[in-house]
Enzyme design. Structure first.
Site, mmCIF file in Angstrom:
data_model
loop_
_atom_site.group_PDB
_atom_site.id
_atom_site.type_symbol
_atom_site.label_atom_id
_atom_site.label_comp_id
_atom_site.label_asym_id
_atom_site.label_seq_id
_atom_site.Cartn_x
_atom_site.Cartn_y
_atom_site.Cartn_z
ATOM 1 N N SER A 185 1.265 -1.692 -0.043
ATOM 2 C CA SER A 185 -0.498 0.488 0.010
ATOM 3 C C SER A 185 0.524 1.315 0.013
ATOM 4 O O SER A 185 0.649 2.277 -0.175
ATOM 5 C CB SER A 185 -1.640 -0.019 1.339
ATOM 6 O OG SER A 185 -1.735 -1.016 0.986
ATOM 7 N N LYS B 251 0.601 3.355 -2.454
ATOM 8 C CA LYS B 251 -0.385 3.920 -3.377
ATOM 9 C C LYS B 251 -0.213 6.110 -2.967
ATOM 10 O O LYS B 251 -1.419 6.823 -3.838
ATOM 11 C CB LYS B 251 -1.772 4.342 -2.205
ATOM 12 C CG LYS B 251 -2.114 2.846 -2.044
ATOM 13 C CD LYS B 251 -3.169 2.336 -0.788
ATOM 14 C CE LYS B 251 -3.383 0.419 -0.844
ATOM 15 N NZ LYS B 251 -4.202 -0.197 0.069
ATOM 16 N N TYR C 71 -2.752 -2.176 -10.628
ATOM 17 C CA TYR C 71 -2.814 -1.950 -9.108
ATOM 18 C C TYR C 71 -1.701 -3.173 -8.100
ATOM 19 O O TYR C 71 -1.202 -3.044 -7.442
ATOM 20 C CB TYR C 71 -4.230 -1.418 -8.433
ATOM 21 C CG TYR C 71 -4.172 -1.839 -6.739
ATOM 22 C CD1 TYR C 71 -4.140 -0.673 -6.500
ATOM 23 C CD2 TYR C 71 -4.638 -3.067 -6.404
ATOM 24 C CE1 TYR C 71 -3.894 -0.819 -4.913
ATOM 25 C CE2 TYR C 71 -4.788 -2.918 -5.035
ATOM 26 C CZ TYR C 71 -4.386 -1.984 -3.871
ATOM 27 O OH TYR C 71 -4.528 -2.127 -2.694
ATOM 28 N N TYR D 277 -4.319 3.374 7.602
ATOM 29 C CA TYR D 277 -6.000 2.753 7.448
ATOM 30 C C TYR D 277 -6.716 3.688 9.121
ATOM 31 O O TYR D 277 -6.196 4.779 9.325
ATOM 32 C CB TYR D 277 -5.453 1.565 7.733
ATOM 33 C CG TYR D 277 -4.762 1.163 6.510
ATOM 34 C CD1 TYR D 277 -4.566 1.506 4.939
ATOM 35 C CD2 TYR D 277 -3.819 0.056 7.282
ATOM 36 C CE1 TYR D 277 -3.471 0.622 4.450
ATOM 37 C CE2 TYR D 277 -3.272 -0.286 6.784
ATOM 38 C CZ TYR D 277 -2.600 -0.123 4.758
ATOM 39 O OH TYR D 277 -1.178 -0.098 4.480
ATOM 40 N N VAL E 61 1.797 -4.060 4.125
ATOM 41 C CA VAL E 61 1.026 -5.414 4.478
ATOM 42 C C VAL E 61 2.414 -6.132 4.226
ATOM 43 O O VAL E 61 2.310 -7.298 5.046
ATOM 44 C CB VAL E 61 -0.213 -6.425 3.626
ATOM 45 C CG1 VAL E 61 -1.550 -5.618 4.640
ATOM 46 C CG2 VAL E 61 -0.106 -6.386 2.557
HETATM 47 N N1 GLN Z 1 -1.651 -6.014 -1.974
HETATM 48 C C1 GLN Z 1 -2.426 -5.297 -1.125
HETATM 49 C C2 GLN Z 1 -4.245 -5.603 -1.072
HETATM 50 O O1 GLN Z 1 -4.559 -4.878 -1.921
HETATM 51 C C3 GLN Z 1 -1.988 -4.231 -0.304
HETATM 52 C C4 GLN Z 1 -3.003 -3.593 1.138
HETATM 53 C C5 GLN Z 1 -2.007 -3.646 2.284
HETATM 54 O O2 GLN Z 1 -0.652 -2.871 2.106
HETATM 55 N N2 GLN Z 1 -2.780 -2.779 3.253
HETATM 56 O O3 GLN Z 1 -4.761 -6.014 0.243
#
Ligand code: GLN
Length: 336
Positions: free
Chosen positions: A96, A99, A220, A272, A290
């Protein structure tokens, strides 16, 4: 009587010594030791064991294979000097954290008003992969949760994997590290298991927010699979902390407004549903993934990158969070 005055003199002496101590202590806390690898490694060792309380992401087998004990702590100071400690060469997927790069590119190309006509500036009390209000207002809450990020990436111009290649190029530019690439097997797993993300993609397509085909969703998945080190993350943190100027002073992409926008999004939603509590405790724009990484911007100053793959219940690196917290307390780095 004599005894009493002797006692009160003694009490006064102790009180004076105590207040002298407080002054010395206060001076110490105003002026902590200069940042060094030794300081970072002290903080790392103090927090190393946190991995036992977290859980490595296992929604795809590739991530579940990560060494839970791996840990790294990096920092780029105001002058662009790099400090590293721990498993400094260990690579992990940015997930993430990608992003914020996608958001930068989409806003650069289309302008903030156009992008945020389709995505909110909201925080969230829901996990990163929640559908949130896609079914009510139709718009993702913010660009830091999956739905908003999938949309952001779809807004970057270009056919096929061109938008992804722009993200990869920007990560390579910011880190000045041309060796950075994406992990093909993580990407394949993200793609084959990512039906929840696929559901969001099609819901947004149904809502008229996304116009392209599934290549956009693939981009993505690919951006999530970009592999880097904690040092690379510290350089990304530095970049947004310093108006999009690179750690070596290169100002090709200098843009105060974009940096302010990205930092505000990191602060609001970068961790988050933990973002509010994190703001209270750490008080710095941060983005986690993650894969176990967190990138932190200390506005106008430095960048911090941490890595430890065991996550808390929100999907944030547990040891990573505690290392950041200790550094922030010791150097009084909160923006508040
Ligand atoms: N690849 C993970 C997803 O799309 C990324 C989410 C994350 O890092 N929180 O769910």
């Amino acid at each position: 009587m004599k005894k009493n005055s002797f006692l009160s003199a003694k009490v006064m002496l102790v009180a004076a010594l105590l207040s002298l101590n407080t002054v010395i202590y206060a001076q110490k806390s105003i002026d902590p030791p200069a940042i060094s690898e030794k300081i970072l490694s002290g903080i790392l060792e103090k927090n190393r064991a946190y991995y036992t309380q977290g859980k490595v992401a296992d929604y795809i087998p590739e991530l579940g294979k990560m060494d839970a004990k791996a840990i790294a702590f990096s920092l780029v100071d105001k002058n662009g000097k790099v400090f590293n400690t721990g498993d400094v060469h260990k690579k992990f997927t940015m997930q993430s954290i990608s992003k914020i790069i996608a958001l930068m590119l989409a806003v650069n190309e289309r302008g903030e008003a156009d992008v945020f006509d389709k995505i909110g500036y909201f925080g969230s009390d829901k996990p990163f992969n929640h559908f949130s209000n896609l079914e009510t207002t139709g718009k993702p809450l913010n660009p830091m949760m999956n739905a908003g990020a999938i949309l952001t990436t779809s807004l970057i111009a270009g056919d096929g994997e061109k938008p992804f290649l722009k993200i990869l190029d920007m990560v390579r530019y910011i880190t000045k590290n041309k060796t950075i690439d994406y992990n093909k097997s993580v990407y394949e797993s993200e793609k084959s298991t990512g039906n929840r993300n696929r559901g969001m993609f099609y819901l947004m397509k149904n809502n008229g927010l996304i116009s392209g085909n599934e290549d956009q969703l693939d981009n993505y998945f690919k951006q999530c699979s970009i592999e880097l080190t904690a040092e690379d993350l510290a350089k990304i943190g530095y970049f947004f902390a310093n108006q999009c100027v690179r750690f070596d002073g290169d100002a090709t992409h200098k843009n105060k407004e974009i940096a302010k926008l990205i930092e505000s999004q990191m602060l609001t939603a970068g961790m988050y549903e933990f973002s509010g509590e994190y703001s209270r405790n750490v008080g710095l724009p941060s983005k986690s993934g993650v894969g176990g990484g967190i990138t932190v911007s200390v506005p106008g100053k430095m960048g911090i990158g941490v890595f430890s793959p065991a996550l808390d219940q929100h999907g944030n690196s547990l040891a990573g969070y505690h290392m950041i917290l200790d550094l922030v307390k010791q150097y009084d780095l909160s923006v508040f």
